[in-house]
Design a protein around this motif. Structure first.
Motif, PDB file in Angstrom:
ATOM      1  N   SER A  80      43.072  38.994 -46.017  1.00 52.85           N
ATOM      2  CA  SER A  80      43.163  40.299 -45.353  1.00 52.85           C
ATOM      3  C   SER A  80      44.623  40.657 -45.066  1.00 52.85           C
ATOM      4  O   SER A  80      45.031  41.826 -45.223  1.00 52.85           O
ATOM      5  N   THR A  81      45.424  39.657 -44.684  1.00 58.08           N
ATOM      6  CA  THR A  81      46.842  39.897 -44.440  1.00 58.08           C
ATOM      7  C   THR A  81      47.559  40.294 -45.729  1.00 58.08           C
ATOM      8  O   THR A  81      48.399  41.213 -45.741  1.00 58.08           O
ATOM      9  N   LEU A  82      47.244  39.610 -46.822  1.00 59.01           N
ATOM     10  CA  LEU A  82      47.871  39.941 -48.104  1.00 59.01           C
ATOM     11  C   LEU A  82      47.481  41.339 -48.571  1.00 59.01           C
ATOM     12  O   LEU A  82      48.311  42.066 -49.125  1.00 59.01           O
ATOM     13  N   TYR A  83      46.231  41.716 -48.353  1.00 57.37           N
ATOM     14  CA  TYR A  83      45.813  43.061 -48.740  1.00 57.37           C
ATOM     15  C   TYR A  83      46.541  44.124 -47.922  1.00 57.37           C
ATOM     16  O   TYR A  83      46.888  45.198 -48.446  1.00 57.37           O
ATOM     17  N   SER A  84      46.796  43.821 -46.647  1.00 57.47           N
ATOM     18  CA  SER A  84      47.528  44.785 -45.820  1.00 57.47           C
ATOM     19  C   SER A  84      48.984  44.896 -46.242  1.00 57.47           C
ATOM     20  O   SER A  84      49.597  45.963 -46.127  1.00 57.47           O
ATOM     21  N   SER A  85      49.559  43.791 -46.735  1.00 57.14           N
ATOM     22  CA  SER A  85      50.966  43.827 -47.139  1.00 57.14           C
ATOM     23  C   SER A  85      51.176  44.635 -48.407  1.00 57.14           C
ATOM     24  O   SER A  85      52.312  45.064 -48.681  1.00 57.14           O
ATOM     25  N   GLU A  86      50.131  44.835 -49.206  1.00 52.23           N
ATOM     26  CA  GLU A  86      50.273  45.574 -50.461  1.00 52.23           C
ATOM     27  C   GLU A  86      50.317  47.076 -50.291  1.00 52.23           C
ATOM     28  O   GLU A  86      50.642  47.792 -51.236  1.00 52.23           O
ATOM     29  N   VAL A  87      49.965  47.568 -49.113  1.00 52.50           N
ATOM     30  CA  VAL A  87      49.908  49.024 -48.922  1.00 52.50           C
ATOM     31  C   VAL A  87      51.154  49.550 -48.238  1.00 52.50           C
ATOM     32  O   VAL A  87      51.227  50.737 -47.926  1.00 52.50           O
TER      33      VAL A  87
END
Length: 222
Positions: free
Chosen positions: A214-221
């Motif tokens: 979830s943290t990695l997905y947030s960093s992509e935006v």
């Protein structure tokens, strides 16, 4: 098959309408003495939170927007629900997609809305990896779009499937116990203890994986 999967059925696992109540039982074990001299569990809990904060902050990157608090809370919620599911007669709420999807889908939707509204060019650039030949660009867009859409599903299914698999294995081995001899039963008991230890590790690993992804997905935006 009905008896095998009955432990995951809210209506039959325990004959009281409080199965989903196990989801908030973890509030009873959280340390609440913030205004007193910290105890050893409190010190250990603070160390865990600080370690998670540092790691999540690195994963989010220097340009991240927001706090790591939501991901630490997510890790805590999933971990104590996983642990509670290992105790007898406590409903394993994280083995149901209704809970795991309720955690993964709103997070993914909020990340997507934030990214496409505030960083549209950045999100479009993510659809085509750097160095992709022009001929392959349409295919890469389709592949990246599909992989992005199925992210909440993979998050939810991964957590639920791991919880179901371990509990089913323990149930299957436990059901053959009355049919074995004393020697075989002792071996089975030792195996069950090892599997229970493994399940304890899986509860931590799966909650950590869910929070990190979830943290990695947030960093992509951003």
């Amino acid at each position: 098959m009905t008896n095998l999967f009955s432990s995951f059925d809210p209506s039959t696992s325990v004959k009281i309408p409080l199965n989903w109540f196990s989801t908030i039982l973890g509030l009873l074990i959280l340390p609440l003495t913030f205004w007193l001299i910290p105890s050893r569990p409190m010190i250990l809990w603070n160390k865990i939170i600080n370690s998670l904060h540092k790691e999540f902050k690195i994963l989010m990157g220097p340009t991240s927007v927001g706090s790591t608090l939501i991901f630490i809370s997510l890790f805590t919620l999933i971990m104590y629900n996983n642990f509670l599911g290992l105790f007898p007669y406590i409903f394993t709420s994280t083995s149901h997609l209704i809970l795991t999807l309720s955690l993964a889908l709103p997070l993914w939707l909020s990340f997507m809305l934030f990214g496409w509204i505030n960083n549209t060019v950045h999100m479009l650039a993510h659809l085509v990896p750097q160095g992709t030949p022009g001929v392959l660009m349409p295919f890469m867009v389709c592949i990246e779009t599909t992989s992005n859409i199925i992210r909440p599903g993979t998050l939810a299914v991964r957590l639920a499937a791991n919880m179901i698999a371990g509990h089913l294995l323990l149930t299957l081995l436990g059901n053959i116990g009355p049919l074995l001899s004393v020697f075989s039963t002792s071996i089975l008991l030792f195996t069950q203890i090892l599997l229970l230890t493994l399940e304890g590790a899986v509860t931590i690993i799966q909650s950590y994986v869910f929070a990190v992804l979830s943290t990695l997905y947030s960093s992509e935006v951003t």
